[in-house]
Scaffold this motif. Sequence first.
Motif, PDB file in Angstrom:
ATOM      1  N   ASP A  65       0.718  -1.222  -0.012  1.00  0.00           N
ATOM      2  CA  ASP A  65       0.172  -0.049   0.013  1.00  0.00           C
ATOM      3  C   ASP A  65       1.010   1.233  -0.009  1.00  0.00           C
ATOM      4  N   SER A  69       2.233   3.717   2.987  1.00  0.00           N
ATOM      5  CA  SER A  69       3.658   3.860   3.067  1.00  0.00           C
ATOM      6  C   SER A  69       4.137   5.182   3.137  1.00  0.00           C
ATOM      7  N   ASN A 290       2.750  -1.423   6.638  1.00  0.00           N
ATOM      8  CA  ASN A 290       2.133  -2.571   6.056  1.00  0.00           C
ATOM      9  C   ASN A 290       2.075  -3.790   7.008  1.00  0.00           C
ATOM     10  N   TYR A 293      -0.857  -6.280   7.070  1.00  0.00           N
ATOM     11  CA  TYR A 293      -0.907  -7.365   6.123  1.00  0.00           C
ATOM     12  C   TYR A 293      -0.305  -8.746   6.562  1.00  0.00           C
ATOM     13  N   ASN A 514      -7.213  -5.389   3.052  1.00  0.00           N
ATOM     14  CA  ASN A 514      -7.072  -4.889   4.480  1.00  0.00           C
ATOM     15  C   ASN A 514      -8.209  -5.538   5.118  1.00  0.00           C
TER      16      ASN A 514
END
Length: 629
Positions: A65, A69, A290, A293, A514
């Motif tokens: 993403d 970030s 991230n 995730y 997400n």
Amino acid sequence: VSSSFFFPFITTKAFAWRIIVEIVFSAWLLLALIDTEYRPKKSLVLYVVLTFLAVVGLADLLGVDPVKSLWSNFERMEGFIALLHLGAFFLVISSTFKESDWNKWWNTSLVASGLMVLYCLLQIFGLKTINQGGVRVDGTLGNAIYLSVYMLFHIFVALLFLYRGRKNVALRWVYGLLILAQTFILYYTATRGAIIGLIGGLLVAAILNIRNVEDSSVRKTSVAVLFGLVILLGSFALFRGADFVKSSPVLSRFSSLTTSEIKTQGRYFVWPMAVDGLKEHPILGWGQENFIYVFQKYYRPEMYQLEPWFDRAHNIFLDWAIAGGLLGLLAYLALYGAMLLSLWKREQDLPHAERAILTGLLSAYAFHSFFVFDHLASYILFFALLAYLHHRSSGEIWGARIVSEIQVRFVAYPAVAILLLASLYFVNIKPIMTNVFLIEAFKAVQTPGQGSRAILYFEKAYQVSTLGRPEVVEHLIRNSVPIFQSDIPVSDKNRFFAFAKEVVVREAEHLPNNTRYQLLAGSFFSTTSLFNDALHFLTRAKESMPNKQQIYFELGALYINMSDRQKALESFKDAYDLAPVYDEAKIIYLVGAIYAGDYSLESKLKSELSAEVIANDPRIASAYKVVGR
């Protein structure tokens, strides 16, 4: 710290910091063009810092993403934007500060830490509120862990200046008392990682100073420190079971640290997750911000006892491995390596004792960082140390080309001014507006008759800035029920529903992998009786995070609302089977059995719960009432 801001302990400082850095960096750019003396100077530290920024930037760009970030969120205020500001900060002070400036810089920071000590003493004595609750002081940083590393860093800086001023009796008293006060506050943060870091850093500094041939008094002091630390650790090991240790909020955190307790802590679960995540993306990782995730993919059902979502591995080295892969981790470790090499190279003119103290500081910081993640206060100190060691080891100027006055006046001035204004507006002003609008929305929701005002501020908060947008949607969903139940006009409720539906779908589709936002979208549509939409997003959440019990709870509740009690029971069973010892899952499974009329299962589950739990849970009573029993 301003209560007008969302996450006031984080965002107030971060926005002030960014604005200051952008203004000063712009001024420095013009200064460096005019006068070559203020341009960056070549050094290993400089090259490594630039490499680190480049590697992380590439990892963010190619990550899961990139938008997240780049911007991070209000809770963390990090991302690549933060790294760019830290890089700019590094370039400015490493290029402009002379040794006298560095002495002023560090001593000013020590004065600030002294003021923080006074504030923390007021917290200890009950005259100021401990912001995070409990007994662990947090100062004006709002978190005991953040405060602990702040104190840890300044203990070693004060120790450095204690050595430098050892021939001045007044300075010895000032720095010595400051070190004792900082250590006292560090103790009351009850942060195990930082306290271990202090002990480890002192051990490293003392061991290095045993070989100090320049100063015999330093060698003797180092032996005494080593002896004292051995006595301290030995005494704790001997008395760890004593009543005075168990009754101490700080010492008990160390004495209770057993293998069984470790297995109930977040790090026991998230560190292996981070390793698995690194294996999956080994080169450039997942990009900053991230880890969520990784968390959702490798989530283990027995984590129900912990906080519901982890966005960090709680280990800075694993965090950088996830953010930037092996290249990112190596680039981060290279920062330490470059500093150590610059400290101990032959050309370095620092006394042996100062090298040992600074090495102890780096060691203490590394020990501490093994158990936590970085934040703005520690990043500023860390990059300041990078800049200082760059200053101590830098060589010739990097780029000595002369720029004409005409070019500076008619090209550089306007260009820098435009860039500064753009960064101030897009990086700070717009996000600040979103942040403040979000707080105003919260206030309006909690004020009777202000529902329409809350809607207006939620709309403004979402539309103004990219930073914070997912958080706006999250809190919009969480506050939708009070708004729908308020006494505002129906037209306003319809407008809010249309807006909420649009942004919830947009955010969920923007972040399709997400789980958290799929779950939030499903919950919103379930609450508003759009059951097919809710089922779509909750099913997507289940597919991306099949081991999360909360998702099955939401699915089961949805099926009950859809009058499909058998499917509800199946969802509750799935949650129960993931971790049969989870009491919440047992209760909800029991509720499903009551709705489905499965008397055998109902009897079995009631036997697994205490009579008190069954009698006092309103969900069980409600289920019996609905089915008429």
